[in-house]
Design a protein around this motif. Structure first.
Motif, mmCIF file in Angstrom:
data_model
loop_
_atom_site.group_PDB
_atom_site.id
_atom_site.type_symbol
_atom_site.label_atom_id
_atom_site.label_comp_id
_atom_site.label_asym_id
_atom_site.label_seq_id
_atom_site.Cartn_x
_atom_site.Cartn_y
_atom_site.Cartn_z
ATOM 1 N N ASP A 36 0.691 -1.196 -0.016
ATOM 2 C CA ASP A 36 0.173 -0.068 -0.036
ATOM 3 C C ASP A 36 0.736 1.211 0.009
ATOM 4 O O ASP A 36 0.508 2.264 -0.906
ATOM 5 N N GLU A 37 1.974 1.182 0.656
ATOM 6 C CA GLU A 37 2.974 2.209 0.800
ATOM 7 C C GLU A 37 4.221 1.728 0.926
ATOM 8 O O GLU A 37 4.563 0.551 1.729
ATOM 9 N N LYS A 51 -2.847 -1.826 8.192
ATOM 10 C CA LYS A 51 -1.959 -0.983 9.363
ATOM 11 C C LYS A 51 -1.029 -1.860 9.902
ATOM 12 O O LYS A 51 -0.518 -1.653 10.921
ATOM 13 N N THR A 52 -0.262 -2.731 9.101
ATOM 14 C CA THR A 52 0.890 -3.461 9.445
ATOM 15 C C THR A 52 2.188 -3.049 8.509
ATOM 16 O O THR A 52 1.651 -2.768 7.287
ATOM 17 N N SER A 53 3.119 -3.162 9.220
ATOM 18 C CA SER A 53 4.399 -2.928 8.348
ATOM 19 C C SER A 53 5.545 -4.071 8.296
ATOM 20 O O SER A 53 5.381 -4.579 9.475
ATOM 21 N N GLN A 54 6.457 -3.963 7.557
ATOM 22 C CA GLN A 54 7.557 -4.874 7.320
ATOM 23 C C GLN A 54 8.621 -4.182 6.783
ATOM 24 O O GLN A 54 8.520 -3.520 6.089
ATOM 25 N N GLN A 55 9.748 -4.349 7.524
ATOM 26 C CA GLN A 55 11.108 -3.961 7.044
ATOM 27 C C GLN A 55 12.011 -4.910 6.380
ATOM 28 O O GLN A 55 11.938 -5.956 6.865
ATOM 29 N N ALA A 56 12.473 -4.238 5.213
ATOM 30 C CA ALA A 56 13.555 -5.296 4.566
ATOM 31 C C ALA A 56 14.654 -4.222 4.295
ATOM 32 O O ALA A 56 14.809 -3.257 4.122
#
Length: 127
Positions: A36-37, A51-56
């Motif tokens: 989404d973003e 409403k969740t995020s994940q980093q890479a």
């Protein structure tokens, strides 16, 4: 249990590699179809879904060809996901090769997720 590597190739018939690259190699392009973003701070990318995020961490990139990420919360240091542009030797069509890792009992779900994401990409590209 270790994750297994899998590769899926998607044919994008009428899309040139130059048109496809911005969709896989930039945060704005990735936010058009993959998440989404997408925010980035150097090689640290944050992907948002609902409403969740994940980093890479961006492991490697060769402009115009491929980009590879490693999820920060993935305990398996050898796993990654990669988006690579290739050309079919048979037809000359542009191909998107997705390489990813999943646990054996999650392989089908992972493939289905990529199929869904790439279908969104196809709609954005008009193919």
């Amino acid at each position: 249990m270790n994750k297994e590597k899998f590769v899926i190739e998607y044919e994008l018939k009428s899309v040139s590699p130059a048109l496809l690259w911005p969709y896989i190699g930039t945060k704005n392009g990735l936010s058009d179809w993959f998440a989404d973003e997408v925010q980035s701070d150097g090689k640290l990318f944050t992907f948002f879904w609902n409403k969740t995020s994940q980093q890479a961490h961006q492991v490697v990139m060769r402009t115009g060809l491929y980009i590879r990420f490693h999820w920060l919360d993935d305990e398996e240091s050898r796993s990654y996901f990669e988006l690579r542009i290739t050309t079919s030797e048979l037809t000359g069509a542009t191909m998107l090769a997705v390489t990813d890792f999943a646990y054996p009992d999650e392989l089908d779900d992972s493939r289905d997720l990529w199929d869904h994401q790439v279908e969104t990409l196809r709609r954005k590209l008009g193919v």
